[in-house]
Motif scaffolding. Structure first.
Motif, PDB file in Angstrom:
ATOM      1  N   TYR A  70       0.839  -1.198   0.000  1.00 23.14           N
ATOM      2  CA  TYR A  70       0.000   0.000   0.000  1.00 23.14           C
ATOM      3  C   TYR A  70       0.877   1.252   0.000  1.00 23.14           C
ATOM      4  CZ  TYR A  70      -3.365  -3.524   1.443  1.00 23.14           C
ATOM      5  OH  TYR A  70      -4.131  -4.661   1.503  1.00 23.14           O
ATOM      6  N   PHE A  71       0.551   2.185  -0.892  1.00 21.99           N
ATOM      7  CA  PHE A  71       1.242   3.472  -0.948  1.00 21.99           C
ATOM      8  C   PHE A  71       0.295   4.550  -0.427  1.00 21.99           C
ATOM      9  CE2 PHE A  71       4.132   1.077  -3.380  1.00 21.99           C
ATOM     10  CZ  PHE A  71       5.285   1.821  -3.617  1.00 21.99           C
ATOM     11  N   PHE A  72       0.851   5.525   0.278  1.00 26.31           N
ATOM     12  CA  PHE A  72       0.007   6.559   0.871  1.00 26.31           C
ATOM     13  C   PHE A  72       0.778   7.877   0.958  1.00 26.31           C
ATOM     14  CE2 PHE A  72       2.081   3.894   4.001  1.00 26.31           C
ATOM     15  CZ  PHE A  72       2.728   4.792   4.833  1.00 26.31           C
ATOM     16  N   SER A  73       0.041   8.972   0.984  1.00 26.21           N
ATOM     17  CA  SER A  73       0.652  10.296   1.096  1.00 26.21           C
ATOM     18  C   SER A  73       0.976  10.583   2.558  1.00 26.21           C
ATOM     19  CB  SER A  73      -0.295  11.365   0.551  1.00 26.21           C
ATOM     20  OG  SER A  73      -1.531  11.335   1.256  1.00 26.21           O
ATOM     21  N   VAL A  74       1.919  11.493   2.779  1.00 29.89           N
ATOM     22  CA  VAL A  74       2.302  11.908   4.126  1.00 29.89           C
ATOM     23  C   VAL A  74       2.000  13.392   4.279  1.00 29.89           C
ATOM     24  CG1 VAL A  74       4.029  10.119   4.487  1.00 29.89           C
ATOM     25  CG2 VAL A  74       4.686  12.222   3.331  1.00 29.89           C
ATOM     26  N   GLU A  75       1.602  13.777   5.465  1.00 25.49           N
ATOM     27  CA  GLU A  75       1.111  15.142   5.695  1.00 25.49           C
ATOM     28  C   GLU A  75       2.161  16.214   5.429  1.00 25.49           C
ATOM     29  OE1 GLU A  75      -0.476  15.327   9.589  1.00 25.49           O
ATOM     30  OE2 GLU A  75      -2.174  14.008   9.152  1.00 25.49           O
ATOM     31  N   GLU A  76       3.407  15.931   5.793  1.00 27.01           N
ATOM     32  CA  GLU A  76       4.427  16.977   5.705  1.00 27.01           C
ATOM     33  C   GLU A  76       4.926  17.237   4.279  1.00 27.01           C
ATOM     34  OE1 GLU A  76       6.380  13.133   7.277  1.00 27.01           O
ATOM     35  OE2 GLU A  76       4.520  14.271   7.546  1.00 27.01           O
ATOM     36  N   VAL A  77       4.487  16.428   3.303  1.00 28.00           N
ATOM     37  CA  VAL A  77       4.939  16.603   1.916  1.00 28.00           C
ATOM     38  C   VAL A  77       3.729  16.840   1.014  1.00 28.00           C
ATOM     39  CG1 VAL A  77       6.195  15.584  -0.017  1.00 28.00           C
ATOM     40  CG2 VAL A  77       6.906  15.083   2.328  1.00 28.00           C
TER      41      VAL A  77
END
Length: 284
Positions: free
Chosen positions: A126-133
């Protein structure tokens, strides 16, 4: 109740859970959640639990459930991208860019699973976005999972292997990225023998590794090959340590116990031999 008091209770609860066998961790966690319900969310987020398998009826494949594909009580399949059971309309989905990486990673990781874990195993990525980027091409997260059930055989009553590899990827330069890997392996083997009784050989291991790797079309390197190489090396290190240190230490303790009779000595030898036989047959 003060915040400081809750933190102290959480620390005590996590210390307790680290000492529980993976084969009983779900019951232990449920008991703690009933005991301190105000810490339920923190405990569920911080305690590693045995991986669960769900069925993707759309693609007719099995997939692994975890926090990274969860939305409420529904879990997203990496094969079809669909939630099971059906999620709310505002459920989270990866962007087109991350979904493309996810599809390729699942196809490759499935081959890796078959080569190293063979039958009775499942994999999901699973790939997911990160808040700081904000720009996902410059930073994202990824989770690689493998679950293997060991077939019941002879003295082996139950056995499973769960490995979780979580990456945090950040761009350092246009063609250079930093990969932070956190790997957790949980293994459980329950032995049963009429002469020696029940033996629960379970444990977990957590390791971290950070590397800087380049992406180059000329050298055919990309995010998936970079992460795959790190996972393969980490799996090799963990398997060797579990076999050479964990099981060897258990056998050493069993053999070093002060025995009061020849009958008890034979019983301990039977336990050690049973563990060795199960390890050979399971291929771990």
């Amino acid at each position: 109740m003060t915040s400081a008091s809750d933190k102290k209770k959480l620390t005590s609860a996590l210390n307790l859970m680290r000492r529980m066998a993976p084969s009983t961790i779900e019951n232990s966690l449920a008991g703690l959640c009933d005991l301190v319900p105000q810490l339920t969310d923190d405990l569920l987020n911080d305690v590693d639990q045995p991986l669960q398998i769900e069925t993707d009826t759309k693609s007719e494949k099995k997939f692994i459930c975890c926090d990274y594909n969860r939305d409420g009580d529904s879990f997203r399949s990496p094969w079809s991208g669909t939630y099971f059971p059906q999620a709310e309309a505002d459920a989270l989905y990866p962007s087109k860019y991350l979904r493309s990486l996810e599809v390729d990673a699942n196809a490759i990781f499935d081959v890796y699973r078959k080569l190293y874990f063979e039958g009775g195993s499942y994999s999901s990525v699973y790939f997911f976005s990160v808040e700081e980027v904000s720009d996902e091409t410059k930073g994202f997260g990824a989770c690689f999972l493998i679950h293997k059930d060991i077939k019941t055989q002879d003295k082996l009553k139950k056995g499973c292997w769960d490995s979780t590899h979580v990456f945090q990827v950040n761009q350092l330069k246009p063609d250079l990225f930093e990969y932070k890997l956190t790997s957790t392996v949980m293994i459980s083997m329950v032995m049963n023998d009429k002469k020696s009784g029940d033996t629960d050989l379970s444990g977990s291991m957590n390791k971290q590794k950070t590397e800087q790797r380049a992406i180059s079309k000329e050298k055919a390197t990309n995010h998936i090959t970079n992460m795959g190489t790190m996972i393969e090396k980490m799996d090799h290190v963990i398997r060797n340590q579990i076999t050479d240190i964990y099981f060897s230490k258990t056998r050493y303790v069993l053999e070093g116990i002060r025995l009061t009779s020849g009958a008890r000595s034979k019983k301990m030898e039977q336990i050690a031999l049973g563990i060795q036989e199960a390890l050979k047959k399971s291929g771990k």
